[in-house]
Design a protein around this motif. Structure first.
Motif, mmCIF file in Angstrom:
data_model
loop_
_atom_site.group_PDB
_atom_site.id
_atom_site.type_symbol
_atom_site.label_atom_id
_atom_site.label_comp_id
_atom_site.label_asym_id
_atom_site.label_seq_id
_atom_site.Cartn_x
_atom_site.Cartn_y
_atom_site.Cartn_z
ATOM 1 N N ILE A 1 -12.778 -2.525 -2.038
ATOM 2 C CA ILE A 1 -12.283 -1.145 -1.478
ATOM 3 C C ILE A 1 -10.612 -1.052 -1.511
ATOM 4 O O ILE A 1 -10.224 -2.003 -0.547
ATOM 5 N N TYR A 2 -10.306 -0.477 -2.182
ATOM 6 C CA TYR A 2 -8.524 -0.154 -1.931
ATOM 7 C C TYR A 2 -8.304 0.944 -1.122
ATOM 8 O O TYR A 2 -8.764 2.058 -1.449
ATOM 9 N N LEU A 3 -7.724 0.829 -0.168
ATOM 10 C CA LEU A 3 -7.121 1.890 0.677
ATOM 11 C C LEU A 3 -5.839 2.551 0.154
ATOM 12 O O LEU A 3 -4.697 2.023 -0.172
ATOM 13 N N VAL B 1 -8.627 -3.856 0.951
ATOM 14 C CA VAL B 1 -7.455 -4.269 0.319
ATOM 15 C C VAL B 1 -6.397 -3.218 0.998
ATOM 16 O O VAL B 1 -6.347 -1.947 0.673
ATOM 17 N N CYS B 2 -5.545 -3.688 1.776
ATOM 18 C CA CYS B 2 -4.513 -2.966 2.557
ATOM 19 C C CYS B 2 -3.238 -3.216 1.718
ATOM 20 O O CYS B 2 -2.634 -4.113 1.336
ATOM 21 N N GLY B 3 -2.714 -2.021 1.165
ATOM 22 C CA GLY B 3 -1.578 -1.901 0.546
ATOM 23 C C GLY B 3 -0.362 -1.761 1.521
ATOM 24 O O GLY B 3 -0.429 -1.559 2.497
ATOM 25 N N ARG B 4 0.916 -2.038 1.025
ATOM 26 C CA ARG B 4 2.182 -1.719 1.601
ATOM 27 C C ARG B 4 3.202 -1.285 0.695
ATOM 28 O O ARG B 4 2.776 -1.227 -0.469
ATOM 29 N N TYR B 5 4.394 -0.947 0.935
ATOM 30 C CA TYR B 5 5.330 -0.545 0.056
ATOM 31 C C TYR B 5 4.711 0.710 -0.726
ATOM 32 O O TYR B 5 4.292 1.553 -0.054
ATOM 33 N N GLU B 6 4.951 0.364 -2.009
ATOM 34 C CA GLU B 6 4.821 1.906 -2.857
ATOM 35 C C GLU B 6 3.206 1.526 -3.466
ATOM 36 O O GLU B 6 2.695 2.440 -3.977
ATOM 37 N N ASP C 1 -5.146 13.251 4.506
ATOM 38 C CA ASP C 1 -3.906 13.647 3.680
ATOM 39 C C ASP C 1 -2.584 13.497 4.447
ATOM 40 O O ASP C 1 -2.092 14.597 4.723
ATOM 41 N N PHE C 2 -2.384 12.247 4.489
ATOM 42 C CA PHE C 2 -0.993 11.862 5.122
ATOM 43 C C PHE C 2 -0.785 10.529 4.614
ATOM 44 O O PHE C 2 -1.530 9.666 4.064
ATOM 45 N N VAL C 3 0.512 10.036 4.737
ATOM 46 C CA VAL C 3 0.881 8.757 3.994
ATOM 47 C C VAL C 3 1.424 7.639 5.175
ATOM 48 O O VAL C 3 2.491 7.927 5.947
ATOM 49 N N VAL D 1 -10.296 4.472 -1.232
ATOM 50 C CA VAL D 1 -10.752 5.386 -0.104
ATOM 51 C C VAL D 1 -9.560 5.748 0.571
ATOM 52 O O VAL D 1 -8.549 5.065 0.733
ATOM 53 N N SER D 2 -9.125 7.159 1.101
ATOM 54 C CA SER D 2 -8.174 7.461 1.771
ATOM 55 C C SER D 2 -8.809 7.967 3.200
ATOM 56 O O SER D 2 -9.878 8.683 3.275
ATOM 57 N N ILE D 3 -8.007 7.760 4.429
ATOM 58 C CA ILE D 3 -8.363 7.969 5.701
ATOM 59 C C ILE D 3 -7.625 9.511 6.138
ATOM 60 O O ILE D 3 -8.239 10.079 6.995
HETATM 61 C C1 LIG Z 1 3.748 3.969 1.870
HETATM 62 S S1 LIG Z 1 1.962 3.921 1.328
HETATM 63 C C2 LIG Z 1 1.868 4.138 -0.328
HETATM 64 C C3 LIG Z 1 1.748 5.515 -0.914
HETATM 65 C C4 LIG Z 1 1.817 5.732 -2.185
HETATM 66 N N1 LIG Z 1 2.924 5.453 -2.996
HETATM 67 C C5 LIG Z 1 1.518 7.129 -2.568
HETATM 68 O O1 LIG Z 1 2.404 7.975 -2.696
HETATM 69 O O2 LIG Z 1 0.343 7.517 -2.689
HETATM 70 C C6 LIG Z 1 1.572 2.136 1.476
HETATM 71 C C7 LIG Z 1 0.048 1.570 1.560
HETATM 72 O O3 LIG Z 1 -0.487 2.482 2.883
HETATM 73 C C8 LIG Z 1 -1.915 2.692 2.471
HETATM 74 N N2 LIG Z 1 -2.075 3.971 2.982
HETATM 75 C C9 LIG Z 1 -1.101 5.138 3.461
HETATM 76 N N3 LIG Z 1 -1.566 6.150 3.408
HETATM 77 C C10 LIG Z 1 -3.024 6.093 3.429
HETATM 78 C C11 LIG Z 1 -4.151 6.697 3.510
HETATM 79 N N4 LIG Z 1 -3.916 8.044 4.068
HETATM 80 N N5 LIG Z 1 -5.343 6.518 3.405
HETATM 81 C C12 LIG Z 1 -5.526 5.179 3.278
HETATM 82 N N6 LIG Z 1 -4.429 4.076 3.192
HETATM 83 C C13 LIG Z 1 -3.272 4.522 3.102
HETATM 84 C C14 LIG Z 1 -2.298 2.124 1.240
HETATM 85 O O4 LIG Z 1 -2.766 1.083 1.270
HETATM 86 C C15 LIG Z 1 -0.829 2.302 0.453
HETATM 87 O O5 LIG Z 1 -0.675 1.317 -0.630
#
Ligand SMILES: C[S@@+](CC[C@H](N)C(=O)[O-])C[C@H]1O[C@@H](n2cnc3c(N)ncnc32)[C@H](O)[C@@H]1O
Length: 235
Positions: free
Chosen positions: A92-94, A118-123, A142-144, A138-140
């Protein structure tokens, strides 16, 4: 697989910040459940799978633009290693672009054998990894966030508390918000009167049916006021 032979629920978190999870995974209900081996968690450092001497996990985006992108080689190395060690757990990618994480999805994932997060960072991560090595996004909400780690913790917490033996009283998950189509009813404890505010009389009546009815009414009122869409059958 029978209940006796079922392997313990396992969660593997792929992250560049494994230390982020140290305190939450050793605290409270979750910490105790891990100690009792009701489920297991492993935090895999993606950096350990980097292929250069500087252990680089991110690079500039093709096409230009802001931010960095997580490189495919370390991530795929970490994903392949996780699969080798723990069989075919779903990967699962978050991401904010994923399926919204709600209680039915928590319940569904709690019925399986575990998952890889899988925890992303950056973009975020290279799109080819999403295409070739991720089963579900999966998204937790509607925020970033700055990274997937807080999202991974939220999922882990919500899912593992549903596993048998994690909560002291299994009844706790029967009547709570989202276990039905309603939010929870209000709870009170001692003292009976606090700064001029009294606990509703019905709760002292000893009349179980009346208490039950009062709680249902309160839950309905709360849901109508705050989340009316939950009451709609075709939501
Ligand atoms: C700055 S965010 C990237 C945002 C991406 N460029 C976008 O606009 O959709 C960095 C990482 O945070 C995690 N992340 C941020 N918001 C999230 C959310 N609402 N649910 C799940 N993961 C989140 C994801 O793993 C993402 O790859």
């Amino acid at each position: 697989m029978s209940e006796q032979t079922k392997s313990p629920f396992h969660i593997n978190i792929l992250t560049i910040f494994p230390e982020f999870f140290e305190s939450p995974l050793s605290t409270g209900v979750i910490g105790k459940a891990i100690e009792k081996e009701i489920f297991s968690v492993e935090c895999t450092d993606i950096r350990a799978f980097a292929t250069d001497k500087h252990q680089t996990t991110d690079d500039l985006p093709y096409g230009g633009g802001a931010g960095m992108v997580m490189k495919p080689e370390p991530l795929v190395g970490a994903l392949e290693s996780a699969r080798q060690n723990h069989g075919d757990l779903p990967r699962i990618y978050l991401t904010p672009q994923g399926e919204p994480f709600r209680q039915p999805l928590a319940r569904k994932l709690a019925e399986g054998d575990g998952f890889i997060l899988v925890c992303g960072r950056y973009e975020g991560i290279d799109a080819r990894v999403r295409e070739g090595w991720i089963d579900h996004e999966v998204s937790i909400g509607d925020f970033v966030l700055t990274g997937g780690e807080p999202a991974a913790l939220i999922m882990l917490d919500a899912i593992t508390r549903l596993l048998p033996g994690v909560l002291g009283n299994p009844e706790s998950i029967v009547e709570e918000s989202f276990s039905t189509d309603m939010l929870d009813y209000p709870h009170y404890t001692r003292p009976r009167s606090f700064r001029g505010m009294d606990v509703p009389e019905v709760l002292f009546s000893g009349h179980h049916a009346k208490i039950e009815q009062w709680r249902r009414e309160q839950a309905l009122k709360m849901t109508e006021q705050r989340r009316p869409e939950l009451l709609k059958k075709d939501k």
